[in-house]
Design an enzyme around this catalytic site. Structure first.
Site, PDB file in Angstrom:
ATOM      1  N   ARG A 224     -43.883  -3.398  10.057  1.00 28.83           N
ATOM      2  CA  ARG A 224     -43.885  -2.118   9.343  1.00 28.83           C
ATOM      3  C   ARG A 224     -43.044  -1.100  10.100  1.00 28.83           C
ATOM      4  O   ARG A 224     -43.073  -1.045  11.331  1.00 28.83           O
ATOM      5  CB  ARG A 224     -45.316  -1.581   9.178  1.00 28.83           C
ATOM      6  CG  ARG A 224     -46.078  -2.233   8.026  1.00 28.83           C
ATOM      7  CD  ARG A 224     -45.479  -1.903   6.659  1.00 28.83           C
ATOM      8  NE  ARG A 224     -46.188  -2.485   5.533  1.00 28.83           N
ATOM      9  CZ  ARG A 224     -45.850  -3.627   4.924  1.00 28.83           C
ATOM     10  NH1 ARG A 224     -44.821  -4.332   5.346  1.00 28.83           N
ATOM     11  NH2 ARG A 224     -46.534  -4.052   3.873  1.00 28.83           N
ATOM     12  N   HIS A 272     -36.341  -5.207   3.204  1.00 34.17           N
ATOM     13  CA  HIS A 272     -37.739  -5.628   3.011  1.00 34.17           C
ATOM     14  C   HIS A 272     -37.822  -6.946   2.236  1.00 34.17           C
ATOM     15  O   HIS A 272     -38.466  -7.026   1.179  1.00 34.17           O
ATOM     16  CB  HIS A 272     -38.560  -4.528   2.310  1.00 34.17           C
ATOM     17  CG  HIS A 272     -40.035  -4.658   2.569  1.00 34.17           C
ATOM     18  ND1 HIS A 272     -40.875  -3.596   2.739  1.00 34.17           N
ATOM     19  CD2 HIS A 272     -40.831  -5.760   2.711  1.00 34.17           C
ATOM     20  CE1 HIS A 272     -42.116  -4.021   2.948  1.00 34.17           C
ATOM     21  NE2 HIS A 272     -42.113  -5.348   2.933  1.00 34.17           N
TER      22      HIS A 272
HETATM   23  P1  NAP Z   1     -53.041  -9.722  10.258  1.00 36.04           P
HETATM   24  O1  NAP Z   1     -53.414 -11.151  10.088  1.00 36.04           O
HETATM   25  O2  NAP Z   1     -53.993  -8.666   9.832  1.00 36.04           O
HETATM   26  O3  NAP Z   1     -52.672  -9.536  11.808  1.00 36.04           O
HETATM   27  C1  NAP Z   1     -52.414  -8.296  12.373  1.00 36.04           C
HETATM   28  C2  NAP Z   1     -52.261  -8.492  13.866  1.00 36.04           C
HETATM   29  O4  NAP Z   1     -51.927  -7.233  14.438  1.00 36.04           O
HETATM   30  C3  NAP Z   1     -53.551  -8.969  14.550  1.00 36.04           C
HETATM   31  O5  NAP Z   1     -53.260  -9.864  15.587  1.00 36.04           O
HETATM   32  C4  NAP Z   1     -54.120  -7.662  15.105  1.00 36.04           C
HETATM   33  O6  NAP Z   1     -54.932  -7.820  16.258  1.00 36.04           O
HETATM   34  C5  NAP Z   1     -52.850  -6.968  15.501  1.00 36.04           C
HETATM   35  N1  NAP Z   1     -53.095  -5.531  15.639  1.00 36.04           N
HETATM   36  C6  NAP Z   1     -53.472  -4.648  14.683  1.00 36.04           C
HETATM   37  N2  NAP Z   1     -53.633  -3.419  15.218  1.00 36.04           N
HETATM   38  C7  NAP Z   1     -53.337  -3.530  16.528  1.00 36.04           C
HETATM   39  C8  NAP Z   1     -53.310  -2.625  17.602  1.00 36.04           C
HETATM   40  N3  NAP Z   1     -53.620  -1.332  17.448  1.00 36.04           N
HETATM   41  N4  NAP Z   1     -52.979  -3.095  18.812  1.00 36.04           N
HETATM   42  C9  NAP Z   1     -52.685  -4.390  18.997  1.00 36.04           C
HETATM   43  N5  NAP Z   1     -52.685  -5.322  18.025  1.00 36.04           N
HETATM   44  C10 NAP Z   1     -53.009  -4.883  16.797  1.00 36.04           C
HETATM   45  O7  NAP Z   1     -51.674  -9.409   9.507  1.00 36.04           O
HETATM   46  P2  NAP Z   1     -50.491 -10.420   9.097  1.00 36.04           P
HETATM   47  O8  NAP Z   1     -50.857 -11.152   7.863  1.00 36.04           O
HETATM   48  O9  NAP Z   1     -50.105 -11.207  10.294  1.00 36.04           O
HETATM   49  O10 NAP Z   1     -49.351  -9.374   8.718  1.00 36.04           O
HETATM   50  C11 NAP Z   1     -48.857  -8.456   9.689  1.00 36.04           C
HETATM   51  C12 NAP Z   1     -48.052  -7.380   8.985  1.00 36.04           C
HETATM   52  O11 NAP Z   1     -46.809  -7.905   8.509  1.00 36.04           O
HETATM   53  C13 NAP Z   1     -48.697  -6.828   7.714  1.00 36.04           C
HETATM   54  O12 NAP Z   1     -49.663  -5.839   8.027  1.00 36.04           O
HETATM   55  C14 NAP Z   1     -47.539  -6.254   6.976  1.00 36.04           C
HETATM   56  O13 NAP Z   1     -47.406  -4.894   7.313  1.00 36.04           O
HETATM   57  C15 NAP Z   1     -46.325  -7.036   7.500  1.00 36.04           C
HETATM   58  N6  NAP Z   1     -45.666  -7.834   6.448  1.00 36.04           N
HETATM   59  C16 NAP Z   1     -44.334  -7.643   6.205  1.00 36.04           C
HETATM   60  C17 NAP Z   1     -43.698  -8.396   5.224  1.00 36.04           C
HETATM   61  C18 NAP Z   1     -42.231  -8.241   4.957  1.00 36.04           C
HETATM   62  O14 NAP Z   1     -41.693  -8.774   3.981  1.00 36.04           O
HETATM   63  N7  NAP Z   1     -41.485  -7.554   5.800  1.00 36.04           N
HETATM   64  C19 NAP Z   1     -44.416  -9.331   4.472  1.00 36.04           C
HETATM   65  C20 NAP Z   1     -45.772  -9.490   4.746  1.00 36.04           C
HETATM   66  C21 NAP Z   1     -46.393  -8.744   5.743  1.00 36.04           C
HETATM   67  P3  NAP Z   1     -56.309  -8.667  16.210  1.00 36.04           P
HETATM   68  O15 NAP Z   1     -55.852 -10.107  16.216  1.00 36.04           O
HETATM   69  O16 NAP Z   1     -56.993  -8.269  17.443  1.00 36.04           O
HETATM   70  O17 NAP Z   1     -56.997  -8.261  14.936  1.00 36.04           O
END
Ligand code: NAP
Length: 309
Positions: A224, A272
């Site tokens: 993000r 994106h």
């Molecule tokens: P997820 O499974 O919710 O994982 C989020 C990770 O970030 C977890 O490991 C979490 O820690 C960590 N995190 C959150 N807040 C934190 C903080 N303050 N300090 C340290 N670590 C933190 O999400 P995901 O499915 O992997 O997706 C991640 C992000 O990718 C999404 O939120 C979205 O914004 C982005 N995304 C982008 C696209 C694109 O096309 N560009 C597509 C899909 C998603 P914990 O393990 O401790 O919970």
């Protein structure tokens, strides 16, 4: 008969309708799929930002709101949403993210640009190091960070992952907390951010943290846009602290034409497109969650409203 309201934008409906119908039938659910209904009739809402639905108050019968997006920052703070909210974890979206990250890591690791654009026909015979000599750091060890980390580790990259809570992921060195972040940044020649947009992650990569990276490091951001301080990133590129930044996500999208990222030679902008939710597999995830809810089983991928992701 359940009523499932598709509130994920009229443009997506023709793509999703056949897949959602098939997935509901496969899951053994008798459901009426609609794009409009009286609010008190909707049992479930399939949601994506950008549509008309902003007030969830009248949806008194709705048992869950099922997001088609993995990132839920546009809905998680909606005070009218009191129903459980599930985010999207779609195997095809994950596969797309792994491909985007692996492709861009390899571009920088192999120094591909030098040979692709070579107007002087320079015989620049500098073999790149092996992946084993190129440490990669991934910020965020969630569904996407773990999958990307494991794919890069399979190619031979030493991968360090960082997350809020301590994690153990086979093949990766996992760190957490503030000390863990400093260590993870200090070793990352290529840093990939896969963190959600929350108040805690805003400007996480600021000038001080960018200064912790090895000189000439590359930043890839398919997570993000709010996670990186734009001005600090540009300053780090100008000073040579960063070698390049490849960015897929931005504070404002589409990225405004006058934004300095477009013109900066050290920035690659992708619009994106790193990972898109795919209707066939995402429809099965939606149907499985409705089946679970109806069977009294816990919902998958429930968003923690306090954490914001
Ligand atoms: P997820 O499974 O919710 O994982 C989020 C990770 O970030 C977890 O490991 C979490 O820690 C960590 N995190 C959150 N807040 C934190 C903080 N303050 N300090 C340290 N670590 C933190 O999400 P995901 O499915 O992997 O997706 C991640 C992000 O990718 C999404 O939120 C979205 O914004 C982005 N995304 C982008 C696209 C694109 O096309 N560009 C597509 C899909 C998603 P914990 O393990 O401790 O919970």
């Amino acid at each position: 008969m359940l009523t499932v309201l598709f509130a994920a934008g009229a443009a997506r409906w023709p793509t999703y309708e056949p897949h959602l119908r098939a997935a509901m039938a496969e899951a053994g659910l008798a459901a009426r799929l609609v794009t409009d209904c009286a609010p008190e009739q909707a049992d479930y809402i399939v949601f994506a930002p950008g549509g008309d639905l902003v007030d969830f108050t009248p949806y008194t019968r709705c048992k869950a709101v099922l997001s088609l997006w993995a990132g839920v920052e546009k809905i998680v703070g909606n005070q009218t949403l009191t129903q459980p909210l599930c985010r999207m974890v779609d195997p095809a979206l994950t596969a797309g993210m792994v491909e985007w990250v692996a492709g861009h890591v390899l571009r920088h690791h192999l120094g591909m640009d030098r040979h692709i654009v070579n107007p002087g026909h320079r015989w620049d015979a500098l073999p790149p190091p092996l992946a084993a000599e190129r440490p990669v750091t991934i910020l965020g060890m969630g569904e996407l960070g773990r999958a990307c980390g494991q794919a890069l580790a399979a190619l031979g990259f030493p991968v360090t992952g960082w997350s809020r809570s301590p994690r153990q992921v086979p093949g990766l060195r996992c760190l957490s907390g503030d000390d863990g972040l400093a260590q993870a940044l200090a070793c990352g020649q290529i840093v990939v951010t896969l963190l959600p947009a929350t108040p805690e992650t805003a400007n996480l990569l600021d000038a001080a943290r960018l200064a912790l990276l090895p000189r000439g490091a590359v930043v890839l951001n398919p997570g993000r846009g709010t996670v990186i301080d734009d001005a600090a990133l540009l300053a780090a590129l100008d000073s040579g602290q960063l070698g390049h930044a490849t960015l897929d996500v931005f504070r404002v999208e589409p990225l405004p034409q006058d934004h300095p990222f477009w013109a900066h030679p050290g920035v690659t902008v992708t619009p994106h497109i790193a990972a898109e939710t795919r209707a066939p597999s995402a429809s099965r995830v939606v149907a499985e969650n409705i089946r679970r809810s109806e069977a009294g089983e816990p919902l998958l991928y429930l968003v923690d409203r306090a954490r914001g992701y």
